[in-house]
Motif scaffolding. Structure first.
Motif, PDB file in Angstrom:
ATOM      1  N   ALA A  87       0.807  -1.217   0.000  1.00  0.00           N
ATOM      2  CA  ALA A  87       0.000   0.000   0.000  1.00  0.00           C
ATOM      3  C   ALA A  87       0.843   1.272   0.000  1.00  0.00           C
ATOM      4  N   ASP A  88       1.928   1.308   0.805  1.00  0.00           N
ATOM      5  CA  ASP A  88       2.720   2.533   0.890  1.00  0.00           C
ATOM      6  C   ASP A  88       3.365   2.885  -0.440  1.00  0.00           C
ATOM      7  N   ILE A  89       3.927   1.880  -1.109  1.00  0.00           N
ATOM      8  CA  ILE A  89       4.548   2.116  -2.416  1.00  0.00           C
ATOM      9  C   ILE A  89       3.489   2.474  -3.450  1.00  0.00           C
ATOM     10  N   PHE A  90       2.347   1.786  -3.384  1.00  0.00           N
ATOM     11  CA  PHE A  90       1.265   2.039  -4.338  1.00  0.00           C
ATOM     12  C   PHE A  90       0.814   3.498  -4.289  1.00  0.00           C
ATOM     13  N   PHE A  91       0.572   4.002  -3.085  1.00  0.00           N
ATOM     14  CA  PHE A  91       0.080   5.377  -2.965  1.00  0.00           C
ATOM     15  C   PHE A  91       1.166   6.405  -3.273  1.00  0.00           C
ATOM     16  N   ALA A  92       2.436   6.044  -3.071  1.00  0.00           N
ATOM     17  CA  ALA A  92       3.531   6.947  -3.423  1.00  0.00           C
ATOM     18  C   ALA A  92       3.636   7.123  -4.939  1.00  0.00           C
ATOM     19  N   SER A  93       3.159   6.120  -5.679  1.00  0.00           N
ATOM     20  CA  SER A  93       3.254   6.182  -7.143  1.00  0.00           C
ATOM     21  C   SER A  93       1.987   6.718  -7.805  1.00  0.00           C
ATOM     22  N   ILE A  94       1.022   7.155  -7.024  1.00  0.00           N
ATOM     23  CA  ILE A  94      -0.256   7.620  -7.582  1.00  0.00           C
ATOM     24  C   ILE A  94      -0.092   8.763  -8.602  1.00  0.00           C
ATOM     25  N   PRO A  95       0.766   9.778  -8.342  1.00  0.00           N
ATOM     26  CA  PRO A  95       0.929  10.844  -9.352  1.00  0.00           C
ATOM     27  C   PRO A  95       1.328  10.303 -10.724  1.00  0.00           C
ATOM     28  N   LEU A  96       2.249   9.332 -10.730  1.00  0.00           N
ATOM     29  CA  LEU A  96       2.651   8.736 -12.003  1.00  0.00           C
ATOM     30  C   LEU A  96       1.515   7.920 -12.598  1.00  0.00           C
ATOM     31  N   GLN A  97       0.782   7.202 -11.757  1.00  0.00           N
ATOM     32  CA  GLN A  97      -0.336   6.399 -12.253  1.00  0.00           C
ATOM     33  C   GLN A  97      -1.376   7.264 -12.945  1.00  0.00           C
ATOM     34  N   LYS A  98      -1.632   8.440 -12.376  1.00  0.00           N
ATOM     35  CA  LYS A  98      -2.599   9.366 -12.985  1.00  0.00           C
ATOM     36  C   LYS A  98      -2.141   9.771 -14.382  1.00  0.00           C
ATOM     37  N   LYS A  99      -0.847  10.045 -14.505  1.00  0.00           N
ATOM     38  CA  LYS A  99      -0.304  10.444 -15.811  1.00  0.00           C
ATOM     39  C   LYS A  99      -0.428   9.304 -16.819  1.00  0.00           C
ATOM     40  N   LEU A 100      -0.131   8.087 -16.390  1.00  0.00           N
ATOM     41  CA  LEU A 100      -0.192   6.954 -17.302  1.00  0.00           C
ATOM     42  C   LEU A 100      -1.622   6.631 -17.722  1.00  0.00           C
ATOM     43  N   PHE A 101      -2.577   6.866 -16.840  1.00  0.00           N
ATOM     44  CA  PHE A 101      -3.982   6.642 -17.203  1.00  0.00           C
ATOM     45  C   PHE A 101      -4.435   7.611 -18.293  1.00  0.00           C
ATOM     46  N   GLN A 102      -3.765   8.756 -18.385  1.00  0.00           N
ATOM     47  CA  GLN A 102      -4.105   9.750 -19.401  1.00  0.00           C
ATOM     48  C   GLN A 102      -3.462   9.438 -20.753  1.00  0.00           C
ATOM     49  N   ALA A 103      -2.532   8.485 -20.764  1.00  0.00           N
ATOM     50  CA  ALA A 103      -1.823   8.129 -21.989  1.00  0.00           C
ATOM     51  C   ALA A 103      -2.784   7.543 -23.025  1.00  0.00           C
TER      52      ALA A 103
ATOM     53  N   PHE B 252      10.509  -0.380  -5.220  1.00  0.00           N
ATOM     54  CA  PHE B 252       9.705   0.566  -5.999  1.00  0.00           C
ATOM     55  C   PHE B 252       9.732   0.207  -7.481  1.00  0.00           C
ATOM     56  N   LEU B 253      10.897  -0.236  -7.982  1.00  0.00           N
ATOM     57  CA  LEU B 253      10.994  -0.627  -9.386  1.00  0.00           C
ATOM     58  C   LEU B 253      10.087  -1.810  -9.693  1.00  0.00           C
ATOM     59  N   LYS B 254       9.998  -2.758  -8.757  1.00  0.00           N
ATOM     60  CA  LYS B 254       9.107  -3.913  -8.947  1.00  0.00           C
ATOM     61  C   LYS B 254       7.663  -3.453  -9.105  1.00  0.00           C
ATOM     62  N   HIS B 255       7.278  -2.507  -8.270  1.00  0.00           N
ATOM     63  CA  HIS B 255       5.913  -1.980  -8.328  1.00  0.00           C
ATOM     64  C   HIS B 255       5.698  -1.201  -9.619  1.00  0.00           C
ATOM     65  N   LEU B 256       6.691  -0.414  -9.994  1.00  0.00           N
ATOM     66  CA  LEU B 256       6.600   0.389 -11.209  1.00  0.00           C
ATOM     67  C   LEU B 256       6.456  -0.490 -12.445  1.00  0.00           C
ATOM     68  N   VAL B 257       7.203  -1.576 -12.478  1.00  0.00           N
ATOM     69  CA  VAL B 257       7.134  -2.516 -13.599  1.00  0.00           C
ATOM     70  C   VAL B 257       5.731  -3.102 -13.729  1.00  0.00           C
ATOM     71  N   ASP B 258       5.108  -3.450 -12.611  1.00  0.00           N
ATOM     72  CA  ASP B 258       3.739  -3.987 -12.648  1.00  0.00           C
ATOM     73  C   ASP B 258       2.771  -2.984 -13.254  1.00  0.00           C
ATOM     74  N   ILE B 259       2.938  -1.716 -12.884  1.00  0.00           N
ATOM     75  CA  ILE B 259       2.053  -0.667 -13.393  1.00  0.00           C
ATOM     76  C   ILE B 259       2.244  -0.466 -14.896  1.00  0.00           C
TER      77      ILE B 259
END
Length: 223
Positions: free
Chosen positions: A69-85, A205-212
């Motif tokens: 959860a902590d890593i997931f919520f830390a990456s939310i700004p990037l997730q928002k950007k990727l959803f707009q892709a 964090f990279l592991k989480h980023l790769v999943d996203i």
């Protein structure tokens, strides 16, 4: 008049079928499983598929949030950007912008030529031959998913353009390994500092980023 002319006309005249309802009823398509179906039925089928795909993506993100959860919520700004892709290049651009906000030189994605269907809208420098990369994989990654450190000049020339140099160190992440041991793409972060990325760094964090990134690549490239 060619196909593009017809497409352009229909795009610029969205009320065409409203003005010609009888024509709408006559139009049919061949479905590989259902046989001949109407245009309306084809649209409903497509919408159902999109809803199913979206539900699947949301479930994947839900599982990611539960796991870390902590890593997931830390990456939310990037997730928002990727959803707009809107496409692959948009994904790469947003990742690059995000990386530069952390004082890195940038980010890029390389697609293995035997994993995805080549399209005109993806530049040639975003494709990599698996056999050519195999030497780097054996030398730098082995059975691991991540390599953090320096590269030789020959390795850099395979994965980066001349204008992306000089490079001191990289974070090399294999994508698409969750369901298979055969990666489908490579996510790269580069820095001019030789010690920015190095062996022994935490890759949580990279592991989480790769999943996203995997989820978004599948969304745009598997269509």
């Amino acid at each position: 008049m060619n196909e593009q002319d017809i497409i352009h006309y229909l795009e610029t005249h969205p009320n065409f079928f409203t003005q010609h309802p009888s024509l709408l009823k006559k139009l049919t398509f061949h479905h590989s499983q259902k046989g001949t179906i109407s245009l309306i039925e084809a649209q409903l089928t497509q919408q159902r598929q999109q809803i199913t795909a979206l539900t699947s993506q949301l479930e994947k993100f839900h599982q990611l949030a539960i796991q870390e959860a902590d890593i997931f919520f830390a990456s939310i700004p990037l997730q928002k950007k990727l959803f707009q892709a809107q496409d692959f290049l948009s994904i790469e651009k947003k990742l690059d912008q995000w990386a530069k906000s952390y004082e890195l030189e940038g980010a890029k994605i390389l697609l293995f030529t035997d994993s995805w269907k080549k399209t005109e809208n993806i530049p040639s420098h975003n494709w990599v031959d698996r056999k050519a990369f195999e030497i780097i994989r054996l030398e730098r990654l082995g059975l691991r998913q991540f390599y953090l450190g320096e590269l030789s000049g020959k390795e850099k020339s395979l994965m980066f353009l001349p204008e992306e140099l000089p490079i001191g160190s990289v974070a090399c992440c294999l994508l698409g390994t969750k369901d298979t041991h055969k990666p489908t793409a490579i996510l790269l972060f580069r820095s001019r500092e030789t010690q920015r990325f190095h062996n022994g760094q935490d890759v949580s964090f990279l592991k989480h980023l790769v999943d996203i990134v995997d989820i978004h690549l599948e969304k745009h490239l598997s269509q």
